[in-house]
Design an enzyme around this catalytic site. Structure first.
Site, PDB file in Angstrom:
ATOM      1  N   CYS A   1     -11.861  59.399   0.672  1.00 52.37           N
ATOM      2  CA  CYS A   1     -11.278  60.301  -0.316  1.00 52.37           C
ATOM      3  C   CYS A   1      -9.788  60.428  -0.013  1.00 52.37           C
ATOM      4  O   CYS A   1      -9.357  60.287   1.118  1.00 52.37           O
ATOM      5  CB  CYS A   1     -11.868  61.704  -0.320  1.00 52.37           C
ATOM      6  SG  CYS A   1     -13.631  61.756  -0.559  1.00 52.37           S
TER       7      CYS A   1
ATOM      8  N   ARG B   1      -8.584  54.716  -1.256  1.00 49.24           N
ATOM      9  CA  ARG B   1      -9.410  55.515  -0.344  1.00 49.24           C
ATOM     10  C   ARG B   1     -10.737  55.947  -0.978  1.00 49.24           C
ATOM     11  O   ARG B   1     -11.608  56.490  -0.303  1.00 49.24           O
ATOM     12  CB  ARG B   1      -8.640  56.769   0.089  1.00 49.24           C
ATOM     13  CG  ARG B   1      -7.381  56.471   0.847  1.00 49.24           C
ATOM     14  CD  ARG B   1      -6.661  57.748   1.169  1.00 49.24           C
ATOM     15  NE  ARG B   1      -7.402  58.545   2.119  1.00 49.24           N
ATOM     16  CZ  ARG B   1      -7.284  58.464   3.424  1.00 49.24           C
ATOM     17  NH1 ARG B   1      -6.453  57.598   3.961  1.00 49.24           N
ATOM     18  NH2 ARG B   1      -7.986  59.230   4.227  1.00 49.24           N
TER      19      ARG B   1
ATOM     20  N   TRP C   1     -14.635  59.391  -2.787  1.00 53.97           N
ATOM     21  CA  TRP C   1     -15.631  58.382  -2.390  1.00 53.97           C
ATOM     22  C   TRP C   1     -16.849  59.193  -1.959  1.00 53.97           C
ATOM     23  O   TRP C   1     -16.831  59.901  -0.958  1.00 53.97           O
ATOM     24  CB  TRP C   1     -15.100  57.535  -1.237  1.00 53.97           C
ATOM     25  CG  TRP C   1     -16.014  56.420  -0.847  1.00 53.97           C
ATOM     26  CD1 TRP C   1     -16.146  55.223  -1.468  1.00 53.97           C
ATOM     27  CD2 TRP C   1     -16.914  56.394   0.265  1.00 53.97           C
ATOM     28  NE1 TRP C   1     -17.074  54.448  -0.810  1.00 53.97           N
ATOM     29  CE2 TRP C   1     -17.565  55.142   0.259  1.00 53.97           C
ATOM     30  CE3 TRP C   1     -17.233  57.293   1.268  1.00 53.97           C
ATOM     31  CZ2 TRP C   1     -18.507  54.774   1.200  1.00 53.97           C
ATOM     32  CZ3 TRP C   1     -18.185  56.933   2.221  1.00 53.97           C
ATOM     33  CH2 TRP C   1     -18.802  55.684   2.172  1.00 53.97           C
TER      34      TRP C   1
ATOM     35  N   ASN D   1     -10.996  66.198   2.131  1.00 54.97           N
ATOM     36  CA  ASN D   1     -11.377  64.868   2.614  1.00 54.97           C
ATOM     37  C   ASN D   1     -12.043  65.068   3.965  1.00 54.97           C
ATOM     38  O   ASN D   1     -11.439  65.640   4.863  1.00 54.97           O
ATOM     39  CB  ASN D   1     -10.121  64.001   2.754  1.00 54.97           C
ATOM     40  CG  ASN D   1     -10.401  62.698   3.484  1.00 54.97           C
ATOM     41  OD1 ASN D   1     -11.492  62.160   3.395  1.00 54.97           O
ATOM     42  ND2 ASN D   1      -9.417  62.204   4.206  1.00 54.97           N
ATOM     43  N   GLY D   2     -13.288  64.620   4.101  1.00 62.19           N
ATOM     44  CA  GLY D   2     -14.007  64.802   5.369  1.00 62.19           C
ATOM     45  C   GLY D   2     -15.423  65.240   5.068  1.00 62.19           C
ATOM     46  O   GLY D   2     -15.914  65.048   3.962  1.00 62.19           O
TER      47      GLY D   2
ATOM     48  N   GLU E   1     -15.947  36.575   9.524  1.00 58.18           N
ATOM     49  CA  GLU E   1     -14.943  37.232   8.686  1.00 58.18           C
ATOM     50  C   GLU E   1     -14.959  36.624   7.270  1.00 58.18           C
ATOM     51  O   GLU E   1     -14.875  37.345   6.269  1.00 58.18           O
ATOM     52  CB  GLU E   1     -13.571  37.101   9.359  1.00 58.18           C
ATOM     53  CG  GLU E   1     -12.387  37.645   8.584  1.00 58.18           C
ATOM     54  CD  GLU E   1     -12.502  39.094   8.163  1.00 58.18           C
ATOM     55  OE1 GLU E   1     -13.385  39.814   8.653  1.00 58.18           O
ATOM     56  OE2 GLU E   1     -11.712  39.509   7.300  1.00 58.18           O
TER      57      GLU E   1
ATOM     58  N   LYS F   1     -15.753  38.734   3.874  1.00 56.86           N
ATOM     59  CA  LYS F   1     -14.836  38.783   2.715  1.00 56.86           C
ATOM     60  C   LYS F   1     -15.585  38.397   1.452  1.00 56.86           C
ATOM     61  O   LYS F   1     -15.445  39.040   0.426  1.00 56.86           O
ATOM     62  CB  LYS F   1     -13.662  37.814   2.891  1.00 56.86           C
ATOM     63  CG  LYS F   1     -12.519  38.188   3.779  1.00 56.86           C
ATOM     64  CD  LYS F   1     -11.681  39.345   3.347  1.00 56.86           C
ATOM     65  CE  LYS F   1     -12.206  40.617   3.931  1.00 56.86           C
ATOM     66  NZ  LYS F   1     -11.674  41.008   5.211  1.00 56.86           N
TER      67      LYS F   1
ATOM     68  N   GLU G   1     -18.066  41.193   0.363  1.00 56.62           N
ATOM     69  CA  GLU G   1     -17.533  42.478  -0.107  1.00 56.62           C
ATOM     70  C   GLU G   1     -16.797  42.393  -1.438  1.00 56.62           C
ATOM     71  O   GLU G   1     -16.817  43.343  -2.205  1.00 56.62           O
ATOM     72  CB  GLU G   1     -16.697  43.190   0.968  1.00 56.62           C
ATOM     73  CG  GLU G   1     -15.361  42.605   1.257  1.00 56.62           C
ATOM     74  CD  GLU G   1     -14.617  43.349   2.351  1.00 56.62           C
ATOM     75  OE1 GLU G   1     -14.622  44.581   2.356  1.00 56.62           O
ATOM     76  OE2 GLU G   1     -13.989  42.679   3.193  1.00 56.62           O
TER      77      GLU G   1
ATOM     78  N   HIS H   1     -32.184  26.708  15.053  1.00 60.80           N
ATOM     79  CA  HIS H   1     -33.093  27.766  15.518  1.00 60.80           C
ATOM     80  C   HIS H   1     -33.560  28.655  14.371  1.00 60.80           C
ATOM     81  O   HIS H   1     -34.077  29.742  14.621  1.00 60.80           O
ATOM     82  CB  HIS H   1     -32.410  28.594  16.612  1.00 60.80           C
ATOM     83  CG  HIS H   1     -32.056  27.768  17.808  1.00 60.80           C
ATOM     84  ND1 HIS H   1     -33.004  27.231  18.643  1.00 60.80           N
ATOM     85  CD2 HIS H   1     -30.857  27.350  18.282  1.00 60.80           C
ATOM     86  CE1 HIS H   1     -32.402  26.523  19.595  1.00 60.80           C
ATOM     87  NE2 HIS H   1     -31.101  26.582  19.394  1.00 60.80           N
TER      88      HIS H   1
ATOM     89  N   LYS I   1     -11.225  52.055   1.441  1.00 63.15           N
ATOM     90  CA  LYS I   1     -10.381  51.412   2.438  1.00 63.15           C
ATOM     91  C   LYS I   1     -10.514  52.038   3.812  1.00 63.15           C
ATOM     92  O   LYS I   1     -10.602  51.370   4.813  1.00 63.15           O
ATOM     93  CB  LYS I   1      -8.936  51.495   1.954  1.00 63.15           C
ATOM     94  CG  LYS I   1      -7.927  50.838   2.856  1.00 63.15           C
ATOM     95  CD  LYS I   1      -7.936  49.357   2.666  1.00 63.15           C
ATOM     96  CE  LYS I   1      -7.024  48.622   3.606  1.00 63.15           C
ATOM     97  NZ  LYS I   1      -7.484  47.237   3.813  1.00 63.15           N
TER      98      LYS I   1
HETATM   99  C1  F6R Z   1     -13.314  44.581   5.445  1.00 66.16           C
HETATM  100  C2  F6R Z   1     -12.721  45.839   5.820  1.00 66.16           C
HETATM  101  C3  F6R Z   1     -13.503  46.772   6.667  1.00 66.16           C
HETATM  102  C4  F6R Z   1     -12.591  47.391   7.738  1.00 66.16           C
HETATM  103  C5  F6R Z   1     -13.358  48.443   8.541  1.00 66.16           C
HETATM  104  C6  F6R Z   1     -12.517  49.016   9.669  1.00 66.16           C
HETATM  105  O1  F6R Z   1     -12.449  43.811   4.670  1.00 66.16           O
HETATM  106  O2  F6R Z   1     -11.619  46.138   5.451  1.00 66.16           O
HETATM  107  O3  F6R Z   1     -14.588  46.128   7.253  1.00 66.16           O
HETATM  108  O4  F6R Z   1     -12.123  46.377   8.568  1.00 66.16           O
HETATM  109  O5  F6R Z   1     -13.756  49.484   7.700  1.00 66.16           O
HETATM  110  O6  F6R Z   1     -11.376  49.642   9.186  1.00 66.16           O
HETATM  111  P1  F6R Z   1     -10.133  49.908  10.115  1.00 66.16           P
HETATM  112  O7  F6R Z   1      -9.588  48.610  10.535  1.00 66.16           O
HETATM  113  O8  F6R Z   1      -9.184  50.709   9.275  1.00 66.16           O
HETATM  114  O9  F6R Z   1     -10.625  50.686  11.303  1.00 66.16           O
END
Ligand code: F6R
Length: 621
Positions: free
Chosen positions: A2, A27, A77, A102-103, A493, A497, A500, A516, A616
């Site tokens: 949020c 956010r 969010w 927020n929280g 990774e 990507k 998501e 395996h 984010k």
């Molecule tokens: C994936 C992504 C998330 C963040 C994760 C940690 O693309 O962005 O998996 O990497 O939420 O976030 P931070 O790095 O802000 O602790």
């Protein structure tokens, strides 16, 4: 997660709050809302489901002009309560108090029961509504006394367990904005004759460059002319005003269609910025990790890395580097597991957290747990983080800031690349402090890092070819990513990507594990992406490639100029880079995987920068 924004000004605050919300949309984007005190000192509120543009449209279409000099706004969010207009913030009590939050208020059910007994009515399923009611209740006890709203908020906060960044306005004090922070970030923007609050500085860059970063437990009383801050004990305190070096332009999209695309292409510059001032022609400056770094690095016997998501993947790459290049044991774990499993903490461990935002709740909790643990001696803490003044940077002994610049796309790209650069510098700094790395080897690493921006630029030039390859995924529901050594976390990774932002199910495996189990999955409906640099494991990887080919798998192989794999049949090979070194290879090979996910997502027509169900900055558990 949020985002919150608020302000008090002589001018109409509504356009400033709307612009702030747009900048905080990363956010959370389930719903949003705004409340202002209008000319008659009444609270007016507009809320809308979905993105900020829906709120903006509703404000434009409102029959009475929606304007005011004091206001708060929120982009949500959902945690408690589904995304719905009645759950959107601000929450209002009896038309007298409005709150954005927020929280998470963990004891909200207990408070709700008490408030229901007192006759308060609830209109949402959120935890936040108890905040509005509690403040209202405290105000009724205080009556017309001086600073009643400030005191009511301070008294209310004593009842809350959990995390919050709060913005509060009330009709009995129509020129005051109250802000409070515990466990969720909040900054105060200092303008000329106007003041603002927001979850991060980017929201307020169009109106100010000057910020106070609120500290844990702070409550601020904010008017147009003054800002008074009280610490957790209620004492008035001075907090420094810091100037942000970011410009409003830094978070604009420019010519790119999406932030993710912009951020992928910013990576060469992000690497240059992250290296600047941290290396000389031949050496890494240990002091780049803080003035105590050399003394602390000299004493450590192992490294424990904690992070989430993409940041966790950068830690996994570093594990290979630490153990292989300087022989230092390195453990890596996701924060949400580590914090709840009573881990054995050994003496003389460097505890490293990695985070783009510096606010990830699980990572922060893991750090706090280790700091409070009495189990081991000499556990210096270091955070590798992209956001200055974030919670992780405040709580750690040492901080290394990645200079990636603001990352707005929810899918992390340039933050990951700069985290890897930071980890390469860290391993070199520790290796040389402990004399496990020769000066010659240090120079080879530094030269490799200096070449990295050029390598990344070259890798980015393969975009057209990758656009073609992305078509292979247009009608697929699943994909496999394979790599060995450091390319295994890069495969992880790549898979993260893809899932998501394109919503295609993707899994990563160390290529040696194929036989395996996962080999059973292979058919022409599951594209297999392989990362094949010319390294010690190439011949082994080529055998894995044959295993897939023999079962009719459709393959995309990213190789370097010396790997010598040729396209044939259902296998398409891209020479993604020139010959790369042990450190530059994983960083470079990640680029085509980012581009692939991006272009698959475009084909799928998903919301690339704000994929469904994600946000984010994960400031809740
Ligand atoms: C994936 C992504 C998330 C963040 C994760 C940690 O693309 O962005 O998996 O990497 O939420 O976030 P931070 O790095 O802000 O602790």
């Amino acid at each position: 997660m949020c985002g919150i924004v608020g302000g008090v000004a002589e001018r109409n605050i509504v356009p400033i709050l709307l612009e702030g919300l747009k900048r905080l949309e990363y956010r959370g984007y389930d719903s949003s809302g705004m409340a202002v005190l209008d000319g008659q000192q009444q609270i007016r509120r507009v809320r809308a489901l979905g993105k900020i543009k829906n709120l903006s449209q509703k404000i434009q279409e409102s029959t009475e002009e929606f304007a005011g000099n004091l206001g708060i706004a929120h982009t949500r969010w959902a945690t408690h309560g589904i995304p719905a207009e009645n759950n959107a913030h601000p929450h209002i009590c009896n038309n007298r108090v409005a709150v954005v939050h927020n929280g998470i208020i963990e004891n909200y059910q207990e408070l709700k029961a008490q408030q229901l007994d007192k006759g308060y009515r609830f209109t949402s399923q959120t935890d936040t509504e108890v905040v509005a009611h509690q403040i209202h209740y405290e105000l009724t006890l205080l009556g017309e006394s001086e600073d009643a709203l400030l005191k009511a908020v301070q008294n209310a906060l004593r009842h809350f367990k959990g995390a919050y960044a709060l913005g509060v306005v009330a009709v009995n004090d129509p020129h005051t904005l109250i802000a409070a922070r515990k466990g969720s970030p909040l900054v105060i923007g200092i303008g000329i004759g106007e003041h603002f609050i927001a979850s991060d500085v980017s929201a307020l860059l169009p109106v100010t460059q000057n910020f106070i970063f609120m500290e844990e437990g702070d409550v601020a009383h904010i008017t147009r002319e003054t800002v008074r801050i009280f610490d957790a004990t209620g004492q008035i305190v001075e907090r420094a005003v810091k100037q942000s070096t970011l410009t409003a332009h830094a978070v604009e999209l420019g010519d790119h269609r999406h932030y993710m695309h912009k951020e992928i292409f910013e990576q060469p510059q992000a690497v240059i910025d992250t290296l600047e001032g941290r290396i000389t022609q031949e050496h890494v400056l240990v002091s780049a990790f803080g003035h105590q770094a050399e003394a602390l690095f000299a004493t450590i016997e192992r490294v424990q890395i904690i992070a989430c998501g993409t940041s966790y993947h950068s830690g996994l790459v570093a594990k290979y580097w630490f153990e292989d290049i300087i022989g230092l044991p390195c453990q890596v774990e996701v924060a949400s597991e580590y914090r709840y499993r009573n881990p054995a903490v050994l003496d003389n461990t460097l505890f490293v957290t990695i985070s783009q935002s510096g606010e990830t709740a699980d990572t922060l909790a893991a750090l706090q747990q280790v700091k409070n643990s009495k189990k081991a001696k000499n556990i210096p803490t270091l955070t590798i983080c992209n956001v200055p003044e974030s919670s992780l940077t405040r709580e750690s002994d040492l901080t290394f800031l990645t200079h990636a610049g603001p990352e707005i796309g929810v899918a992390s790209t340039k933050a990951f690349t700069t985290q890897l650069v930071a980890l390469a510098l860290l391993l070199t700094a520790i290796g040389k402090t402990q004399k496990h790395l020769s000066s010659k080897r240090e120079t080879i690493i530094v030269r490799g890092l200096q070449k990295l921006p050029g390598l990344l630029r070259n890798a980015l030039q393969h975009e057209d070819k990758i656009i073609e390859l992305a078509q292979l995924f247009a009608d697929k529901n699943s994909a496999l990513f394979l790599g060995r050594g450091t390319m295994y976390p890069i495969a992880m990774e790549g898979a993260l990507k893809l899932k998501e932002i394109s919503y295609i199910h993707a899994e990563a495996y160390p290529a040696g594990e194929l036989k395996h189990g996962p080999l059973a999955l292979i058919d022409d409906q599951i594209p297999v992406v392989m990362i094949a640099p010319n390294d010690d494991l190439l011949e082994k990887l080529k055998s894995n490639l044959q295993e897939v080919k023999a079962r009719g798998g459709q393959m995309i192989v990213f190789e370097d100029e010396l790997s010598n794999i040729e396209s044939e049949g259902s296998m398409q090979v891209v020479k993604a880079t020139t010959n790369v070194g042990r450190i530059t290879a994983p960083i470079t090979f990640n680029i085509p995987l980012q581009l692939l996910s991006y272009h698959v997502a475009l084909i799928k027509g998903t919301d690339v920068d704000q994929p469904r169900n994600l946000a984010k900055s994960v400031t809740v558990e």
